[in-house]
Design an enzyme around this catalytic site. Structure first.
Site, mmCIF file in Angstrom:
data_model
loop_
_atom_site.group_PDB
_atom_site.id
_atom_site.type_symbol
_atom_site.label_atom_id
_atom_site.label_comp_id
_atom_site.label_asym_id
_atom_site.label_seq_id
_atom_site.Cartn_x
_atom_site.Cartn_y
_atom_site.Cartn_z
ATOM 1 N N GLN A 160 -16.037 -10.558 5.084
ATOM 2 C CA GLN A 160 -15.292 -11.103 3.836
ATOM 3 C C GLN A 160 -14.566 -12.409 4.056
ATOM 4 O O GLN A 160 -14.087 -13.106 3.138
ATOM 5 C CB GLN A 160 -14.270 -10.004 3.071
ATOM 6 C CG GLN A 160 -12.606 -10.049 3.838
ATOM 7 C CD GLN A 160 -11.814 -8.864 3.246
ATOM 8 O OE1 GLN A 160 -12.205 -7.685 3.555
ATOM 9 N NE2 GLN A 160 -10.894 -9.454 2.584
ATOM 10 N N SER A 168 0.348 -12.428 4.074
ATOM 11 C CA SER A 168 0.015 -12.460 5.539
ATOM 12 C C SER A 168 -0.191 -14.071 6.189
ATOM 13 O O SER A 168 0.356 -14.465 7.037
ATOM 14 C CB SER A 168 -1.193 -11.669 6.049
ATOM 15 O OG SER A 168 -1.221 -10.322 5.820
ATOM 16 N N ARG A 169 -0.739 -14.615 5.240
ATOM 17 C CA ARG A 169 -0.962 -16.116 5.691
ATOM 18 C C ARG A 169 0.255 -17.048 5.467
ATOM 19 O O ARG A 169 0.415 -18.132 6.089
ATOM 20 C CB ARG A 169 -2.238 -16.799 4.731
ATOM 21 C CG ARG A 169 -3.452 -16.224 4.670
ATOM 22 C CD ARG A 169 -4.752 -17.006 4.037
ATOM 23 N NE ARG A 169 -5.994 -16.416 4.410
ATOM 24 C CZ ARG A 169 -6.438 -15.424 3.958
ATOM 25 N NH1 ARG A 169 -5.875 -14.756 2.920
ATOM 26 N NH2 ARG A 169 -7.849 -15.107 4.216
ATOM 27 N N HIS A 223 2.815 -5.201 1.432
ATOM 28 C CA HIS A 223 1.951 -3.950 1.920
ATOM 29 C C HIS A 223 2.780 -2.861 1.658
ATOM 30 O O HIS A 223 2.411 -1.757 1.364
ATOM 31 C CB HIS A 223 1.290 -4.560 3.205
ATOM 32 C CG HIS A 223 0.551 -5.520 3.272
ATOM 33 N ND1 HIS A 223 1.051 -6.679 4.178
ATOM 34 C CD2 HIS A 223 -0.893 -5.808 3.075
ATOM 35 C CE1 HIS A 223 -0.259 -7.584 4.183
ATOM 36 N NE2 HIS A 223 -1.231 -6.863 3.574
ATOM 37 N N MET A 260 -5.277 -5.705 5.962
ATOM 38 C CA MET A 260 -5.963 -6.442 7.150
ATOM 39 C C MET A 260 -4.567 -6.588 8.158
ATOM 40 O O MET A 260 -4.701 -7.532 9.151
ATOM 41 C CB MET A 260 -6.509 -7.699 6.485
ATOM 42 C CG MET A 260 -7.655 -7.619 5.708
ATOM 43 S SD MET A 260 -8.644 -8.758 5.833
ATOM 44 C CE MET A 260 -7.812 -10.411 4.961
ATOM 45 N N GLY A 261 -3.758 -5.817 7.987
ATOM 46 C CA GLY A 261 -2.449 -5.953 9.100
ATOM 47 C C GLY A 261 -1.475 -7.359 8.561
ATOM 48 O O GLY A 261 -1.673 -7.817 7.489
ATOM 49 N N LEU A 310 1.385 -6.969 8.271
ATOM 50 C CA LEU A 310 2.138 -6.282 7.193
ATOM 51 C C LEU A 310 3.518 -6.987 6.654
ATOM 52 O O LEU A 310 4.073 -7.383 7.411
ATOM 53 C CB LEU A 310 2.332 -4.881 7.332
ATOM 54 C CG LEU A 310 1.199 -4.190 7.961
ATOM 55 C CD1 LEU A 310 1.535 -2.774 8.097
ATOM 56 C CD2 LEU A 310 -0.060 -4.342 6.715
HETATM 57 P P1 AMP Z 1 -4.655 -8.079 2.582
HETATM 58 O O1 AMP Z 1 -4.105 -7.315 3.788
HETATM 59 O O2 AMP Z 1 -4.167 -9.127 2.405
HETATM 60 O O3 AMP Z 1 -5.936 -7.523 2.711
HETATM 61 O O4 AMP Z 1 -3.895 -6.934 1.520
HETATM 62 C C1 AMP Z 1 -3.881 -5.578 1.611
HETATM 63 C C2 AMP Z 1 -3.400 -5.104 0.321
HETATM 64 O O5 AMP Z 1 -2.262 -5.579 0.046
HETATM 65 C C3 AMP Z 1 -4.231 -5.577 -1.059
HETATM 66 O O6 AMP Z 1 -4.420 -4.719 -2.109
HETATM 67 C C4 AMP Z 1 -3.316 -6.945 -1.593
HETATM 68 O O7 AMP Z 1 -3.506 -7.136 -2.892
HETATM 69 C C5 AMP Z 1 -1.941 -6.292 -1.382
HETATM 70 N N1 AMP Z 1 -1.012 -7.315 -1.170
HETATM 71 C C6 AMP Z 1 -0.975 -8.272 -0.421
HETATM 72 N N2 AMP Z 1 -0.023 -9.274 -0.657
HETATM 73 C C7 AMP Z 1 0.539 -8.606 -1.637
HETATM 74 C C8 AMP Z 1 2.042 -8.826 -2.401
HETATM 75 N N3 AMP Z 1 2.582 -9.873 -2.187
HETATM 76 N N4 AMP Z 1 2.247 -8.126 -3.174
HETATM 77 C C9 AMP Z 1 1.563 -6.703 -3.602
HETATM 78 N N5 AMP Z 1 0.479 -6.522 -2.894
HETATM 79 C C10 AMP Z 1 0.029 -7.352 -2.082
#
Ligand code: AMP
Length: 282
Positions: free
Chosen positions: A63, A189-190, A39, A32-33, A35
């Site tokens: 979602q 990201s948060r 990511h 979801m960016g 990054l």
């Molecule tokens: P999101 O952008 O939050 O939807 O995450 C996209 C992908 O990145 C998902 O598969 C997450 O589980 C993975 N992800 C997000 N944060 C982490 C992290 N700290 N370590 C490993 N993978 C992550």
């Protein structure tokens, strides 16, 4: 610096993918960016299996069960493209909501069984339905051989695996370790929305899991859970749930099993954070 090509439409991305050699595996990293290192690690893992890597950047409205969370979700496309360019020559798919959900889009209604009734499923009604639908739609568009997901979102990974198995999709799901900041906080990201003090306070998620790992050898799961909640309560974060679950079924356990996982969700002010890790054996 590489100049990455961004594909905004399904048609343009599919045309580009069709021009590639058929035998080349397609690796796919949905995001979801906003990054971060977590990511980028997924993208690095993808490049180990193929030089044809697609990264999607799409903040999926379906979602989000909280409209404010959706409205405030960080959107940093320019910086994301720079980060991705530093890793490799990825194909970036950044569609609009209308492109992802055209009028003839048909939602799938997959019964997730017990996966939907615990933790994220219980506290974020409709969340996994949105996740299943967006990932299925993205898989239909990209047709990947491999798709990469972070262990950070442990229950999401379980849901995706379940969907792939139930729908008989020919995609290999590759789990990737949780990437953390130097102080242990899981990259997210948060985190961009946390103040300096919040960032210090938010360490409690990881610290509680570390505490549980040292406490678990001498205590049963329920004792460990209670002591961990007590440990967590020293922080100003508001706990939503703290569970110790079977690593495969994600159901709470009464006896230890190897790889038993602690999963936590908590609010730091308005920002909801999650973390998880193994706390026993495994
Ligand atoms: P999101 O952008 O939050 O939807 O995450 C996209 C992908 O990145 C998902 O598969 C997450 O589980 C993975 N992800 C997000 N944060 C982490 C992290 N700290 N370590 C490993 N993978 C992550």
């Amino acid at each position: 610096m590489r100049d990455l090509r961004v594909f905004n439409t399904v048609h343009s991305l599919r045309e580009r993918l069709a021009s590639e050699a058929r035998e080349k595996p397609v690796c796919f990293v949905p995001t979801m960016g906003a990054l971060h290192h977590g990511h980028l690690n997924l993208v690095k893992q993808a490049f180990k299996l193929s030089d044809l890597v697609v990264v999607s950047i799409f903040v999926n409205p379906t979602q989000f069960n909280n409209p404010a969370d959706l409205a405030n979700y960080p959107r940093t496309l320019e910086a994301d493209l720079e980060s991705l360019a530093s890793v490799g020559d990825v194909l970036v798919f950044a569609p609009t909501v209308d492109e992802m959900y055209p009028p003839d889009f048909r939602e799938i209604d997959l019964d997730l069984g017990a996966l939907e009734t615990v933790m994220e499923g219980a506290f974020r009604p409709g969340h996994f339905k949105g996740v299943v639908n967006v990932v299925k739609r993205l898989f239909d568009i990209v047709e990947p051989d491999y798709a990469f997901f972070g262990l950070k979102d442990y229950q999401q990974l379980a849901v995706i695996r379940y969907m792939v198995q139930r729908l008989g999709l020919g995609v290999a799901i590759i789990p990737c370790e949780t990437i953390r900041e130097p102080d242990g906080l899981a990259s997210s990201s948060r985190n961009l929305r946390l103040s300096e003090q919040d960032l210090v306070d938010a360490r409690i998620l990881h610290d509680t899991i570390s505490f549980a790992r040292t406490y678990s050898p001498e205590h049963n799961p329920e004792e460990t859970r209670k002591a961990s909640m007590e440990y967590f309560s020293r922080s100003p974060l508001e706990l939503e749930y703290l569970e110790i679950v079977d690593p495969d079924t994600l159901q709470p356990i009464e006896q230890w099993v190897p790889g038993a996982r602690m999963c936590i969700a908590a609010y730091c002010g308005e920002i909801r954070l999650i973390d998880n890790d193994a706390v026993f054996g495994g």
